[in-house]
Design a protein around this motif. Structure first.
Motif, PDB file in Angstrom:
ATOM      1  N   GLY A  92       0.792  -1.587  -0.372  1.00  0.00           N
ATOM      2  CA  GLY A  92       0.194   0.107  -0.225  1.00  0.00           C
ATOM      3  C   GLY A  92       0.956   1.610  -0.067  1.00  0.00           C
ATOM      4  N   PHE A  93       0.315   2.239   0.997  1.00  0.00           N
ATOM      5  CA  PHE A  93       1.003   3.791   0.461  1.00  0.00           C
ATOM      6  C   PHE A  93       1.609   3.772   2.664  1.00  0.00           C
ATOM      7  CE2 PHE A  93       0.515   8.206   2.308  1.00  0.00           C
ATOM      8  CZ  PHE A  93       2.008   8.287   1.423  1.00  0.00           C
ATOM      9  N   GLY A 102       3.806  -0.522  -2.469  1.00  0.00           N
ATOM     10  CA  GLY A 102       3.215  -0.203  -3.514  1.00  0.00           C
ATOM     11  C   GLY A 102       2.762  -2.220  -3.463  1.00  0.00           C
ATOM     12  N   LEU A 103       3.327  -2.897  -2.258  1.00  0.00           N
ATOM     13  CA  LEU A 103       4.144  -4.461  -2.853  1.00  0.00           C
ATOM     14  C   LEU A 103       2.202  -4.686  -3.367  1.00  0.00           C
ATOM     15  CD1 LEU A 103       5.341  -6.633  -2.376  1.00  0.00           C
ATOM     16  CD2 LEU A 103       4.243  -7.045  -0.072  1.00  0.00           C
ATOM     17  N   ALA A 158      -1.089 -12.324  -0.865  1.00  0.00           N
ATOM     18  CA  ALA A 158      -1.481 -11.764  -0.676  1.00  0.00           C
ATOM     19  C   ALA A 158      -1.588 -10.394  -0.068  1.00  0.00           C
ATOM     20  CB  ALA A 158      -2.713 -11.675  -1.528  1.00  0.00           C
ATOM     21  N   VAL A 159      -1.264  -9.371  -0.064  1.00  0.00           N
ATOM     22  CA  VAL A 159      -1.500  -8.114   0.936  1.00  0.00           C
ATOM     23  C   VAL A 159      -3.315  -8.418   2.419  1.00  0.00           C
ATOM     24  CG1 VAL A 159       0.147  -6.538  -0.340  1.00  0.00           C
ATOM     25  CG2 VAL A 159      -2.257  -6.119  -0.144  1.00  0.00           C
ATOM     26  N   ALA A 160      -2.455  -7.874   3.390  1.00  0.00           N
ATOM     27  CA  ALA A 160      -3.871  -7.383   4.586  1.00  0.00           C
ATOM     28  C   ALA A 160      -4.869  -7.671   4.108  1.00  0.00           C
ATOM     29  CB  ALA A 160      -2.905  -7.144   5.032  1.00  0.00           C
ATOM     30  N   GLY A 161      -6.127  -8.103   4.052  1.00  0.00           N
ATOM     31  CA  GLY A 161      -7.445  -7.897   3.273  1.00  0.00           C
ATOM     32  C   GLY A 161      -7.782  -7.642   2.314  1.00  0.00           C
TER      33      GLY A 161
END
Length: 473
Positions: A92-93, A102-103, A158-161
């Protein structure tokens, strides 16, 4: 000259017990009496990357070196790009790390180094989920169209969420066989298994292609080989009748307005390093670049499309230039013991088997005033960068650009003997099914069938000598 044991199919010489018989063999090889045999040692042969791009470090840092006598400006470019290659990205940011965010949303690892450990090959243990090894996806007659939900590449993290796409691993069946001298061998045939799919089943007609990480060395030199040199070795109709019909893979530019010669990747599906790097940022780390500006989210992957972005682009053109310069400047390790009898005996069998007909031992790079380290270098990559039909056993069932299911780019062999030193273990072929070089040779088919059969005729000593030669590269 030593003996070939029970040789039934020899590329260059008569089917006699001796490898060659005087003038008759020289004539068949296209040599005059004053010329050397092609397996004789050539002065400078140990300098795989040429005089400027050969490193003399052969330990665990063998793939992390820059060219010999590089000027300070080049060393600076190398180190700046290396930081982009190695430093992890964050989701994210991030106010704290605005130049590394940005991952994702989907990804394999959080840095280039995650898959290219020590600039080599990160390899999963047998049975473990594939994270470093990629799985390309497709549908349609040839598999060139994206899978409707999971796109062109299966991403396990995947990133969180964001719901991950799922897990994938390889299972193996064992195939056994026998050499002519009675020795036995076994090979592993992989089957791909998906599980825990986060967005429903894959299309019933999906196609897959497993792609092992490749070592990051000498890429600038491969990019510097003149196109006409590569194309000159192409013989798609096998007009010379030698059984080898290599051909180039031409890749559409992203605007769809023209094609360029492919050089990089297992199927030569990237024409330049900057495109290869941009595609890897997108598919492997989930990072948007000037060249690939869209997230890898399908219509049904709503948590992916709603994830926080790191901006657009997430990796700037400046950083893309830096990492590309770095990858152009990574040197190739020096050959070990190249002028010894043990290695040259193996080299002789490599040539007699015809392996050099695809694994071209020597090329010369183009003149390049902007980067003298890459200019006019005599290099020994052991590849022709062309596509070759490797037979049904190595078919992945999925085309890639103009490369069909059975075709693979000839893998460069330089550095192959140091993979175990750099990464602790070695895997070979596009999907890593081969744990040893012997196994890799025995999977060869199609245009390489004759070479494999030659290897099968060798006794244990001669087979070992050929492997010693390969490990010297």
């Amino acid at each position: 000259m030593s003996d070939v044991v029970n040789s039934t199919s020899v590329w260059g010489c008569p089917n006699e017990k001796k490898l060659c018989a005087g003038d008759s063999c020289l004539a068949l090889l296209g040599l005059s009496q004053s010329e050397k045999y092609p397996w004789d040692f050539e002065e400078g042969e140990e300098l795989s990357g040429g005089k400027s791009m050969t490193s003399f470090v052969t330990d665990a840092r063998a793939f992390l070196q820059f060219g010999k006598n590089a000027p300070l400006t080049t060393i600076s470019d190398f180190t700046v790009g290396q930081a982009v290659f190695e430093v992890p990205w964050t989701p994210g940011f991030s106010a704290g790390l605005p130049d590394r965010d940005g991952l994702g949303p989907f990804f394999h690892t959080n840095s280039c180094l995650g898959c290219h450990v020590g600039n080599g090959r990160a390899v999963e243990d047998d049975g473990d989920p594939l994270v470093f090894t990629l799985v390309r996806l497709g549908v349609g007659t040839k598999g060139n169209d994206p899978e409707p939900v999971y796109g062109t590449q299966f991403q396990p993290n995947a990133v969180a969420g964001v719901t991950p796409e799922g897990d994938v691993h390889l299972e193996y069946d064992t195939i056994t066989g026998t050499y002519l001298d009675g020795s036995t061998y076994s090979l592993r045939k992989p089957t791909i298994v998906f599980s825990n799919l986060g967005y429903g089943p894959l299309d019933s007609n999906h196609k897959t292609s497993v792609r092992l990480t490749q070592q990051v060395i000498g890429l600038g030199l491969l990019e510097a080989i003149p196109e006409e040199t590569i194309v000159s070795r192409s013989d798609p109709l096998d007009l010379n009748g030698d059984g080898i019909s290599g051909r180039p893979n031409y890749i559409w530019d992203l605007a769809g307005s023209g094609k360029s010669l492919g050089r990089f990747g297992w199927k030569a599906n990237a024409p330049t390093l900057i495109r290869q790097n941009s595609a890897a940022f997108s598919g492997d780390i989930g990072i948007k670049s000037p060249m690939f500006s869209q997230e890898n989210c399908s219509v049904t992957q709503t948590t992916c499309s709603s994830a926080v972005s790191g901006g657009n682009p997430e990796v700037t053109e400046e950083k893309m230039t830096a990492i590309t310069k770095y990858m152009q400047l990574v040197a190739v390790p020096v050959r070990r013991n190249a002028n010894t009898t043990a290695i040259l005996t193996g080299k002789k069998h490599f040539f007699m088997a015809g392996c050099n007909k695809c694994h071209t031992e020597k090329m010369v790079t183009a003149s390049n005033t902007s980067n003298p380290l890459l200019s006019n270098q005599t290099i020994r990559p052991y590849t022709d960068l062309l596509l070759h039909d490797m037979g049904e056993d190595l078919s992945d069932g999925k085309a890639d650009g103009e490369a069909n299911e059975r075709e693979w780019r000839t893998a460069p062999l330089w550095g192959i003997g140091l993979l175990g030193t750099v990464n602790g273990k070695s895997r070979f072929l596009h999907d890593g099914r081969a744990k040893t070089l012997d196994e890799a040779i025995l999977w060869h088919g199609g245009e390489a069938e004759k070479s494999k059969k030659y290897f099968l005729t060798l006794n244990v000593s001669d087979r070992a000598s050929m492997i010693r030669f390969l490990l010297s590269l």
